[in-house]
Design a protein around this motif. Structure first.
Motif, PDB file in Angstrom:
ATOM      1  N   LEU A  45      15.757 -10.985  -7.933  1.00 54.23           N
ATOM      2  CA  LEU A  45      14.701 -11.873  -7.444  1.00 54.23           C
ATOM      3  C   LEU A  45      14.208 -11.441  -6.066  1.00 54.23           C
ATOM      4  N   LEU A  46      15.139 -11.051  -5.199  1.00 54.32           N
ATOM      5  CA  LEU A  46      14.744 -10.578  -3.874  1.00 54.32           C
ATOM      6  C   LEU A  46      13.898  -9.312  -3.969  1.00 54.32           C
ATOM      7  N   ILE A  54       4.987  -6.590  -0.331  1.00 53.32           N
ATOM      8  CA  ILE A  54       4.393  -5.273  -0.061  1.00 53.32           C
ATOM      9  C   ILE A  54       2.998  -5.175  -0.675  1.00 53.32           C
ATOM     10  N   ILE A  55       2.831  -5.693  -1.871  1.00 58.15           N
ATOM     11  CA  ILE A  55       1.518  -5.655  -2.536  1.00 58.15           C
ATOM     12  C   ILE A  55       0.509  -6.502  -1.761  1.00 58.15           C
ATOM     13  N   VAL A  56       0.910  -7.717  -1.382  1.00 59.79           N
ATOM     14  CA  VAL A  56      -0.001  -8.598  -0.642  1.00 59.79           C
ATOM     15  C   VAL A  56      -0.293  -8.006   0.736  1.00 59.79           C
ATOM     16  N   GLY A  57       0.746  -7.517   1.410  1.00 64.53           N
ATOM     17  CA  GLY A  57       0.547  -6.911   2.734  1.00 64.53           C
ATOM     18  C   GLY A  57      -0.304  -5.664   2.679  1.00 64.53           C
ATOM     19  N   GLY A  58      -0.078  -4.846   1.663  1.00 65.35           N
ATOM     20  CA  GLY A  58      -0.901  -3.646   1.490  1.00 65.35           C
ATOM     21  C   GLY A  58      -2.346  -3.997   1.215  1.00 65.35           C
ATOM     22  N   GLY A  59      -2.563  -5.041   0.470  1.00 65.08           N
ATOM     23  CA  GLY A  59      -3.939  -5.499   0.201  1.00 65.08           C
ATOM     24  C   GLY A  59      -4.621  -5.975   1.456  1.00 65.08           C
ATOM     25  N   ARG A  60      -3.880  -6.685   2.295  1.00 67.19           N
ATOM     26  CA  ARG A  60      -4.475  -7.163   3.561  1.00 67.19           C
ATOM     27  C   ARG A  60      -4.793  -5.998   4.494  1.00 67.19           C
ATOM     28  N   LEU A  61      -3.942  -4.968   4.493  1.00 68.33           N
ATOM     29  CA  LEU A  61      -4.207  -3.799   5.333  1.00 68.33           C
ATOM     30  C   LEU A  61      -5.482  -3.073   4.907  1.00 68.33           C
ATOM     31  N   LEU A  62      -5.766  -3.119   3.613  1.00 67.66           N
ATOM     32  CA  LEU A  62      -6.960  -2.461   3.072  1.00 67.66           C
ATOM     33  C   LEU A  62      -8.142  -3.425   2.951  1.00 67.66           C
ATOM     34  N   ASP A  63      -8.003  -4.611   3.537  1.00 74.54           N
ATOM     35  CA  ASP A  63      -9.030  -5.652   3.486  1.00 74.54           C
ATOM     36  C   ASP A  63      -9.397  -6.039   2.055  1.00 74.54           C
ATOM     37  N   VAL A  64      -8.366  -6.135   1.209  1.00 74.77           N
ATOM     38  CA  VAL A  64      -8.553  -6.574  -0.168  1.00 74.77           C
ATOM     39  C   VAL A  64      -7.734  -7.845  -0.350  1.00 74.77           C
ATOM     40  N   ASP A  65      -8.365  -8.877  -0.884  1.00 69.03           N
ATOM     41  CA  ASP A  65      -7.661 -10.135  -1.111  1.00 69.03           C
ATOM     42  C   ASP A  65      -6.964 -10.080  -2.469  1.00 69.03           C
ATOM     43  N   VAL A  66      -5.629  -9.961  -2.445  1.00 67.67           N
ATOM     44  CA  VAL A  66      -4.838  -9.906  -3.679  1.00 67.67           C
ATOM     45  C   VAL A  66      -4.241 -11.293  -3.920  1.00 67.67           C
ATOM     46  N   PRO A  67      -4.598 -11.948  -5.021  1.00 70.90           N
ATOM     47  CA  PRO A  67      -4.016 -13.262  -5.309  1.00 70.90           C
ATOM     48  C   PRO A  67      -2.494 -13.157  -5.481  1.00 70.90           C
ATOM     49  N   LEU A  68      -1.823 -14.205  -5.047  1.00 68.94           N
ATOM     50  CA  LEU A  68      -0.366 -14.217  -5.095  1.00 68.94           C
ATOM     51  C   LEU A  68       0.157 -14.089  -6.527  1.00 68.94           C
ATOM     52  N   LEU A  69      -0.516 -14.716  -7.477  1.00 71.61           N
ATOM     53  CA  LEU A  69      -0.086 -14.628  -8.876  1.00 71.61           C
ATOM     54  C   LEU A  69      -0.181 -13.196  -9.401  1.00 71.61           C
ATOM     55  N   VAL A  70      -1.247 -12.513  -9.047  1.00 70.98           N
ATOM     56  CA  VAL A  70      -1.417 -11.116  -9.480  1.00 70.98           C
ATOM     57  C   VAL A  70      -0.334 -10.247  -8.841  1.00 70.98           C
ATOM     58  N   ALA A  71      -0.072 -10.470  -7.551  1.00 69.94           N
ATOM     59  CA  ALA A  71       0.970  -9.707  -6.861  1.00 69.94           C
ATOM     60  C   ALA A  71       2.337  -9.986  -7.490  1.00 69.94           C
ATOM     61  N   ALA A  72       2.589 -11.234  -7.853  1.00 71.34           N
ATOM     62  CA  ALA A  72       3.872 -11.583  -8.464  1.00 71.34           C
ATOM     63  C   ALA A  72       4.038 -10.926  -9.833  1.00 71.34           C
ATOM     64  N   ILE A  73       2.978 -10.904 -10.613  1.00 67.75           N
ATOM     65  CA  ILE A  73       3.056 -10.280 -11.942  1.00 67.75           C
ATOM     66  C   ILE A  73       3.326  -8.783 -11.815  1.00 67.75           C
ATOM     67  N   PHE A  74       2.593  -8.127 -10.927  1.00 68.77           N
ATOM     68  CA  PHE A  74       2.833  -6.694 -10.727  1.00 68.77           C
ATOM     69  C   PHE A  74       4.219  -6.438 -10.141  1.00 68.77           C
ATOM     70  N   ALA A  75       4.681  -7.333  -9.275  1.00 66.26           N
ATOM     71  CA  ALA A  75       6.015  -7.173  -8.686  1.00 66.26           C
ATOM     72  C   ALA A  75       7.087  -7.262  -9.758  1.00 66.26           C
ATOM     73  N   VAL A  76       6.933  -8.185 -10.687  1.00 62.63           N
ATOM     74  CA  VAL A  76       7.911  -8.304 -11.784  1.00 62.63           C
ATOM     75  C   VAL A  76       7.894  -7.041 -12.643  1.00 62.63           C
ATOM     76  N   ALA A  79       9.529  -4.294 -10.638  1.00 66.52           N
ATOM     77  CA  ALA A  79      10.944  -4.542 -10.341  1.00 66.52           C
ATOM     78  C   ALA A  79      11.846  -4.378 -11.564  1.00 66.52           C
ATOM     79  N   LEU A  80      11.317  -4.587 -12.755  1.00 67.65           N
ATOM     80  CA  LEU A  80      12.164  -4.475 -13.955  1.00 67.65           C
ATOM     81  C   LEU A  80      12.830  -3.104 -14.063  1.00 67.65           C
ATOM     82  N   PRO A  81      12.080  -2.015 -14.125  1.00 67.15           N
ATOM     83  CA  PRO A  81      12.761  -0.714 -14.232  1.00 67.15           C
ATOM     84  C   PRO A  81      13.440  -0.296 -12.924  1.00 67.15           C
ATOM     85  N   LEU A  82      12.866  -0.717 -11.803  1.00 72.40           N
ATOM     86  CA  LEU A  82      13.432  -0.335 -10.510  1.00 72.40           C
ATOM     87  C   LEU A  82      14.811  -0.962 -10.296  1.00 72.40           C
TER      88      LEU A  82
END
Length: 122
Positions: A45-46, A54-76, A79-82
């Protein structure tokens, strides 16, 4: 009338020694198994939270608004294989604990069935 044609000793999963001791000499208790499972779950979970940050922060650095739900889905999905690679020792410990606990439970169950059939067990 009709009796079961299959004796318990004819079943492939039946062990002749009802008091079989698990092959592992390491003692696994419910507490250590639960601790390992909780540790593995929290670590996974961590990892998802860190990757989502990292996804949300990277999006903010590139001035892209990444929704939290989208970031969570990509994070899951990331994270599965990782987590299989990063936490392989912990996962192996959990698997070993489950196998040892299950083996002991099966041996106890076989011993109980032998007692119920009236067989002597050492």
């Amino acid at each position: 009338m009709s009796e079961p044609s299959e004796k318990p000793s004819d079943r492939p999963d039946h062990t002749d020694d009802a008091s079989a001791v698990p092959a592992s000499t390491e003692r696994v208790t419910k507490g250590t198994l639960a601790r390992d499972v909780v540790l593995y779950s929290v670590a996974r979970l961590l990892l998802v939270v860190v990757i989502a940050a990292i996804i949300v922060g990277g999006g903010r650095l590139l001035d892209v608004d990444v929704p939290l739900l989208v970031a969570a889905i990509f994070a899951v999905l990331i994270a599965l294989p990782l987590s299989l690679v990063l936490f392989s020792k912990l996962r192996a410990r959990v698997n070993k604990g489950i196998a040892t606990f299950d083996e002991r439970r099966r041996a106890d169950q076989a011993q109980l069935r032998a007692k119920l059939r009236g067989e002597d067990t050492p």
